[in-house]
Design a protein around this motif. Structure first.
Motif, PDB file in Angstrom:
ATOM      1  N   ASP A 547       0.833  -1.111  -0.102  1.00 23.27           N
ATOM      2  CA  ASP A 547      -0.169   0.027  -0.052  1.00 23.27           C
ATOM      3  C   ASP A 547       0.894   1.192  -0.115  1.00 23.27           C
ATOM      4  O   ASP A 547       0.445   2.288   0.408  1.00 23.27           O
ATOM      5  CB  ASP A 547      -0.863   0.106   1.197  1.00 23.27           C
ATOM      6  CG  ASP A 547      -0.361  -0.038   2.427  1.00 23.27           C
ATOM      7  OD1 ASP A 547       1.054  -0.382   2.752  1.00 23.27           O
ATOM      8  OD2 ASP A 547      -0.770   0.213   3.463  1.00 23.27           O
ATOM      9  N   GLY A 548       2.014   1.168  -0.543  1.00 21.42           N
ATOM     10  CA  GLY A 548       2.627   2.346  -0.646  1.00 21.42           C
ATOM     11  C   GLY A 548       2.242   3.485  -1.491  1.00 21.42           C
ATOM     12  O   GLY A 548       2.865   4.635  -1.527  1.00 21.42           O
ATOM     13  N   ASP A 549       1.250   3.219  -2.245  1.00 23.31           N
ATOM     14  CA  ASP A 549       0.585   4.176  -3.262  1.00 23.31           C
ATOM     15  C   ASP A 549      -0.603   4.749  -2.480  1.00 23.31           C
ATOM     16  O   ASP A 549      -1.434   5.676  -3.264  1.00 23.31           O
ATOM     17  CB  ASP A 549       0.103   3.520  -4.332  1.00 23.31           C
ATOM     18  CG  ASP A 549      -0.671   2.297  -4.337  1.00 23.31           C
ATOM     19  OD1 ASP A 549      -0.873   2.068  -3.047  1.00 23.31           O
ATOM     20  OD2 ASP A 549      -1.387   1.804  -5.206  1.00 23.31           O
ATOM     21  N   GLY A 628       6.344 -11.772   0.078  1.00 21.48           N
ATOM     22  CA  GLY A 628       5.195 -11.269   0.638  1.00 21.48           C
ATOM     23  C   GLY A 628       5.168  -9.651   0.825  1.00 21.48           C
ATOM     24  O   GLY A 628       6.078  -9.255   0.676  1.00 21.48           O
ATOM     25  N   GLU A 629       3.936  -9.393   0.843  1.00 25.31           N
ATOM     26  CA  GLU A 629       3.529  -7.806   1.069  1.00 25.31           C
ATOM     27  C   GLU A 629       2.747  -7.539   2.346  1.00 25.31           C
ATOM     28  O   GLU A 629       1.631  -8.334   2.262  1.00 25.31           O
ATOM     29  CB  GLU A 629       3.152  -7.222  -0.274  1.00 25.31           C
ATOM     30  CG  GLU A 629       4.178  -7.043  -1.071  1.00 25.31           C
ATOM     31  CD  GLU A 629       3.971  -8.141  -2.183  1.00 25.31           C
ATOM     32  OE1 GLU A 629       2.976  -9.122  -1.985  1.00 25.31           O
ATOM     33  OE2 GLU A 629       5.097  -8.639  -2.813  1.00 25.31           O
ATOM     34  N   GLY A 630       3.059  -6.592   3.209  1.00 26.43           N
ATOM     35  CA  GLY A 630       2.279  -6.617   4.273  1.00 26.43           C
ATOM     36  C   GLY A 630       1.504  -5.163   4.028  1.00 26.43           C
ATOM     37  O   GLY A 630       1.502  -4.413   2.839  1.00 26.43           O
ATOM     38  N   LEU A 631       1.235  -4.420   5.289  1.00 26.78           N
ATOM     39  CA  LEU A 631       0.600  -3.046   4.958  1.00 26.78           C
ATOM     40  C   LEU A 631       1.553  -2.058   5.922  1.00 26.78           C
ATOM     41  O   LEU A 631       1.947  -2.628   7.052  1.00 26.78           O
ATOM     42  CB  LEU A 631      -0.580  -2.951   5.482  1.00 26.78           C
ATOM     43  CG  LEU A 631      -1.665  -4.092   4.721  1.00 26.78           C
ATOM     44  CD1 LEU A 631      -3.289  -3.824   5.531  1.00 26.78           C
ATOM     45  CD2 LEU A 631      -1.920  -3.305   3.371  1.00 26.78           C
ATOM     46  N   LEU A 632       1.477  -0.870   5.315  1.00 22.64           N
ATOM     47  CA  LEU A 632       2.187   0.251   6.216  1.00 22.64           C
ATOM     48  C   LEU A 632       1.550   0.703   7.354  1.00 22.64           C
ATOM     49  O   LEU A 632       0.262   0.464   7.292  1.00 22.64           O
ATOM     50  CB  LEU A 632       2.593   1.310   5.366  1.00 22.64           C
ATOM     51  CG  LEU A 632       3.625   0.952   4.136  1.00 22.64           C
ATOM     52  CD1 LEU A 632       3.479   2.145   2.942  1.00 22.64           C
ATOM     53  CD2 LEU A 632       5.112   1.009   4.571  1.00 22.64           C
ATOM     54  N   THR A 778       0.984  -1.802  16.049  1.00 22.59           N
ATOM     55  CA  THR A 778       1.073  -0.790  15.019  1.00 22.59           C
ATOM     56  C   THR A 778      -0.318  -0.765  14.221  1.00 22.59           C
ATOM     57  O   THR A 778      -0.668  -1.961  13.559  1.00 22.59           O
ATOM     58  CB  THR A 778       2.235  -1.204  14.140  1.00 22.59           C
ATOM     59  OG1 THR A 778       3.436  -1.304  14.854  1.00 22.59           O
ATOM     60  CG2 THR A 778       2.405  -0.138  13.001  1.00 22.59           C
ATOM     61  N   SER A 779      -1.008   0.196  14.158  1.00 18.56           N
ATOM     62  CA  SER A 779      -2.260   0.171  13.331  1.00 18.56           C
ATOM     63  C   SER A 779      -2.004   0.121  11.962  1.00 18.56           C
ATOM     64  O   SER A 779      -1.499   1.147  11.587  1.00 18.56           O
ATOM     65  CB  SER A 779      -3.050   1.755  14.054  1.00 18.56           C
ATOM     66  OG  SER A 779      -4.121   1.671  13.054  1.00 18.56           O
ATOM     67  N   LYS A 780      -2.738  -0.844  11.300  1.00 20.00           N
ATOM     68  CA  LYS A 780      -2.511  -1.060   9.898  1.00 20.00           C
ATOM     69  C   LYS A 780      -4.089  -1.181   9.342  1.00 20.00           C
ATOM     70  O   LYS A 780      -4.952  -1.872  10.045  1.00 20.00           O
ATOM     71  CB  LYS A 780      -1.548  -2.101   9.561  1.00 20.00           C
ATOM     72  CG  LYS A 780      -0.330  -1.969   9.995  1.00 20.00           C
ATOM     73  CD  LYS A 780       0.560  -3.130   9.538  1.00 20.00           C
ATOM     74  CE  LYS A 780       1.978  -2.669  10.171  1.00 20.00           C
ATOM     75  NZ  LYS A 780       3.062  -4.083  10.099  1.00 20.00           N
ATOM     76  N   GLY A 781      -4.208  -1.010   8.133  1.00 18.77           N
ATOM     77  CA  GLY A 781      -5.387  -1.750   7.496  1.00 18.77           C
ATOM     78  C   GLY A 781      -6.365  -0.716   7.437  1.00 18.77           C
ATOM     79  O   GLY A 781      -7.468  -0.896   7.292  1.00 18.77           O
ATOM     80  N   GLY A 782      -6.023   0.688   7.921  1.00 17.38           N
ATOM     81  CA  GLY A 782      -7.192   1.697   7.970  1.00 17.38           C
ATOM     82  C   GLY A 782      -8.034   1.647   9.096  1.00 17.38           C
ATOM     83  O   GLY A 782      -9.228   2.299   9.192  1.00 17.38           O
TER      84      GLY A 782
END
Length: 892
Positions: A547-549, A628-632, A778-782
């Motif tokens: 979600d770098g964009d 793999g990719e996670g969320l910022l 760490t809050s992720k995923g909105g």
């Protein structure tokens, strides 16, 4: 090895050659005569004469015995406080004495001084004059008429010439003063009038001629002429040992040739004159040890020059020795490291020369010692970064790095053929349901036949978070185990311990992924074969983010994370010293059992376990392939909280494990000890030092601005600037060489990296005074929204104070124009950048410019304004093909 030794010898020889090339020699007229007079104060040390600096008879006698070989007379500035002992002792050595009466606003003291001066003149036949007051008019201590009355009072009582000592322009502008004295005692000190050392003699002669023309027939004496051997510059005035020797030798030669009567200020350095600014103690022709500071004949040279060179070369050689331990270094790598080591040697020599050539009161000695203590780790950090630059830019490529093309042995462990069982653990705490479902779905698509997945949701009583996940695990099949654990102790580590209890007995490898990670199908297929080597205890893959964009802030945050995984981890892997970061990690079960499993005594349980496994002697491996990719983190606040947790947990690990870094305390190799120690110093130490030094420099601002004290640039401020330059080059060069991102994202990543300096330093400070802090998710995923609080308040305060401090220094230095103060102001500006970086990101997060849509629309509007046909740009959103992930895949 022979080539490396040859390089070290070559660089050392080049260093020695530079010392020879830059050895300073100056020609000056020889002076073999006797000075007519020098100023003498019979005090030692840094205590003020008005307090407790009482002269001793034997000390005075020793001083005057030595001075009798270089001068015919001495000038005193007082007649009390022990100075009255001087005239009779001076007579023993045939020295004439010009007695001084110190005059200020204290009438009682003035009376005592005058009475003492008159008494000395009457009782000592070697007294050849009395000087009533020293720059009394210039200092505003007396009015001219009042001083004239004091002079007349003395003249009535003695038979020797009487005058007062004043700066030449006071005599020029007050001719009535000259009428009351027997001769004009003019002070001509070109340093204080901002003349260069090359102009000093001409200026003194010109002022003598001016007074002689204005007062024909009056005896003119230059009662003070000199030049300081150390201290700060005053505009063009340049103090220094070479300058002092040159100025004085040229002056006395010139004065003797044209018949100027003069007195040199002064005979012996006076360390107690620190209140006169940086140059106050350094006007003597003898140092405080009563040794000559320069020769009056022959070329002017630094007699200790080659001693200093030897120190520089020795330190350079010692700092270069670790190069011999590098396995197969390249020639260029050895050259860079040896050059840096010799640079440190040159700095160490400069520090030694400064310490040996200056006088210190307690405050200045403490400040300098503290500054040097703080600079030592700063130098080590800079050297570590230069080492990394040399290794990556000029060294051999990585040899232990697991790559896609690297041939691997069959994935066998013990009697299990082909596919040993892997148990994948996914801890979750109040995680967004859809995000966690994506993670589980990705696990279900793994191209590996023998695995299970244990999903444990801990301390999340709300069924809206756990019941859909329970149902989803059932739908995915029997491989997926679901645990809903309440009242779990020990944060994430406690949940992972429960997961271990539910792990299949035949599982030989434990895989850990975070709840936001979407793994690639080939993760296990590619990395499990590494465990065919029975010595391997752990394999770590890097983190990546999909979600770098989301925004410009997330874009630069993603670039900042990438540097750690593509630079630091790759290099540490060469020494079997990787930092375990939990997600995308595979651990041999037997290695985990030997290490004692997950521990809850730190909030970075993953790094703690990884270090323990390495301390047990297991091999660890790393790949920079993204599996793999996670969320910022959702917000800048979350980004800082995550970095705070990492830093605090890292400091906990330092406190927990430092004893195991002692020789023989664990199976860590010397390379591992070095990498972890320098790694902690490079991260925790560098950020904490940056804040400590910035705050200390802020404290120094009023002292430097208003007390005429300059921070020595060569030994304190310039090394800070050099360290900043090294850090800048380290970041930019290694990002360009190892991290495949665009230049704009790289610069943004640099700002993001700088922005957490205050956060990390706070974590270290809290680690010093506390044992445990609660684990912060760490809050992720909105799931969380931006805080209404400004997320860089203290950074803004400190950053602005540093800029104000720099402005104050520049403004107050406008008259003095001391170079060291300008350098110090520049250091304050540099030190403000990390704090202002945090402010910039906090402002960016809340502005329209944080949205990519803003930049797309701006591009379209600009095109329309200049008459170009608008081009429709592709839509970039959180559901589209991620820009950052695309860059990553292209790089791999």
């Amino acid at each position: 090895m022979r080539a490396v030794v040859a390089v070290l010898l070559f660089v050392t020889a080049a260093h020695a050659g530079l010392w020879g090339l830059f050895q300073e020699k100056q020609a000056a007229p020889d002076f073999r005569g006797i000075l007519p007079s020098v100023s003498y104060a019979p005090f030692e040390g840094s205590a003020h004469p008005d307090v407790d600096n009482i002269p001793q008879v034997e000390k005075i006698r020793a001083d005057l015995k030595k001075l009798s070989t270089i001068t015919r007379a001495i000038r005193l500035y007082s007649s009390t406080g022990g100075v009255e002992l001087v005239p009779p002792i001076a007579a023993e050595f045939g020295l004439k004495v010009t007695v001084g009466a110190w005059i200020d606003k204290n009438s009682d003291r003035n009376k005592r001084e005058i009475e003492a001066a008159i008494s000395l003149a009457k009782r000592n036949s070697n007294v050849n004059g009395i000087v009533v007051g020293n720059e009394t008019i210039f200092r505003g201590e007396q009015k001219i008429d009042d001083l004239i009355e004091l002079i007349k009072q003395v003249k009535k009582s003695v038979n020797v010439p009487v005058t007062t000592g004043e700066i030449w322009n006071i005599w020029r502008d007050n001719p009535e003063l000259s009428s009351s004295v027997d001769f004009i005692a003019a002070h001509v000190l070109p340093y204080w009038e901002n003349f260069t050392s090359k102009q000093a003699v001409d200026q003194a002669v010109a002022m003598f001629q001016l007074l002689r023309d204005q007062f024909p027939g009056k005896r003119i004496v230059i009662a003070e002429f000199g030049w300081p051997s150390a201290g700060y510059n005053l505009r063009n005035a340049d103090p220094g040992p070479f300058q002092q020797a040159s100025v004085l030798r040229n002056f006395v030669t010139r004065a003797e040739a044209i018949g100027i009567d003069y007195n040199i200020v002064e005979a012996i350095d006076q360390p107690w004159k620190f209140f006169e600014g940086g140059v106050g103690p350094y006007w003597g022709i003898l140092d405080a040890s009563r040794e000559p500071k320069f020769a009056w004949t022959g070329p002017i040279v630094n007699e200790n020059y080659w001693k200093l060179a030897a120190i520089a070369l020795l330190v350079g050689i010692l700092m270069s020795l670790p190069i011999l331990r590098i396995e197969q270094p390249t020639i260029m790598q050895a050259v860079v490291l040896s050059a840096a080591a010799n640079g440190v040697g040159a700095w160490a020599s400069t520090v030694f020369a400064y310490w040996a050539g200056h006088y210190f009161v307690f405050g200045s000695a403490f400040a300098l010692t503290l500054g040097l203590i703080l600079l030592v780790p700063l130098v080590l950090i800079a050297m570590a970064r230069i080492d990394e630059i040399a290794a990556i830019a000029f060294g051999r490529g990585p040899r232990r790095l697991i790559t896609k093309s690297a041939p691997l042995a069959p994935a066998t462990i013990g009697e299990n053929v082909v596919f040993p069982k892997v148990s994948i653990h996914i801890p979750a705490y109040f995680e967004p349901v859809e995000m966690l479902k994506q993670t589980l779905d990705a696990v279900s698509r793994l191209d590996y036949p023998n695995f299970e997945c244990v999903c444990i949701i801990n301390n999340t009583p709300d069924p809206e978070f756990w019941r859909p996940i329970q149902d989803h695990c059932r739908a995915l099949g029997e491989r997926f185990k679901f645990i809903n654990a309440e009242k779990v102790q020990g944060f994430k580590a406690g949940a992972l311990r429960i997961a271990m209890e539910r792990t299949a007995a035949d599982a030989e490898i434990i895989g850990i992924i975070d709840a936001d990670y979407v793994v690639h199908p080939d993760w296990l297929k590619d990395l499990v074969p590494v465990f065919a080597d029975p010595r391997v205890g752990l394999v770590q893959a890097p983190q990546e983010h999909r979600d770098g964009d989301r925004s410009l802030m997330h874009y630069i945050m993603n670039g900042e994370y990438a540097g750690f995984f593509d630079i630091g981890m790759v290099q540490r892997n060469e020494f079997n010293s990787i930092i375990v970061h939990g997600t995308m990690c595979l651990i041999r079960r037997s290695a985990m059992d030997m290490a004692g499993g997950w521990s809850s005594d730190t909030i970075c349980e993953d790094t703690d376990l990884g270090l323990t496994i390495q301390q047990q002697g297991w091999l660890t491996h790393y790949t920079n392939v993204r599996y793999g990719e996670g969320l910022l983190p959702d917000t800048y606040e979350a980004f800082k909280k995550q970095r705070h947790r990492w830093a605090y947990g890292g400091f906990q690990i330092v406190k927990k494990h430092w004893r195991r870094f002692m020789p023989g305390a664990s199976r860590l190799t010397p390379d591992q000890r070095r990498e972890f120690s320098l790694g902690w110093l490079n991260w925790l130490g560098a950020e904490s030092l940056g804040v400590v030094v910035a705050i200390l420099n802020l404290i120094w601002v009023p002292i430097v601005a208003f007390a005429d004290i300059a921070v020595p640039d060569k030994i304190l401020t310039l090394p800070i600037i050099a360290s900043f330059v090294v850090s800048l080059v380290h970041f930019l060069a290694l990002y360009r060489l190892r991290v495949k991102i665009k230049a704009g994202q790289m610069l943004g990543a640099m700002i993001a990296a700088m922005s957490v300096q205050w956060t990390v330093s706070r974590a270290v400070a809290q680690g010093l005074i506390t044992e445990h802090l609660a684990f912060a998710r760490t809050s992720k995923g909105g799931l969380s929204r931006m805080s209404i609080e400004f997320q860089a308040f203290w950074e803004a305060v400190i950053g602005v104070l540093l800029l104000i401090g720099a402005a104050v220094l520049i403004v107050t230095n406008g008259y003095k124009q001391v170079h060291e103060i300008y350098v110090f102001a520049g250091v304050l500006v540099l030190q403000s950048l990390p704090f202002l970086a945090a402010v910039a990101i906090a402002l960016l997060e809340n502005s329209r410019t944080n949205s990519f849509a803003f930049w797309r629309n701006s591009a379209v509007r600009t095109a329309e304004l200049i008459g170009l046909r608008p081009v429709r740009l592709p839509t970039v959103g959180s559901q589209s093909q991620p820009v950052a992930s695309e860059i990553r895949r292209e790089a791999n």
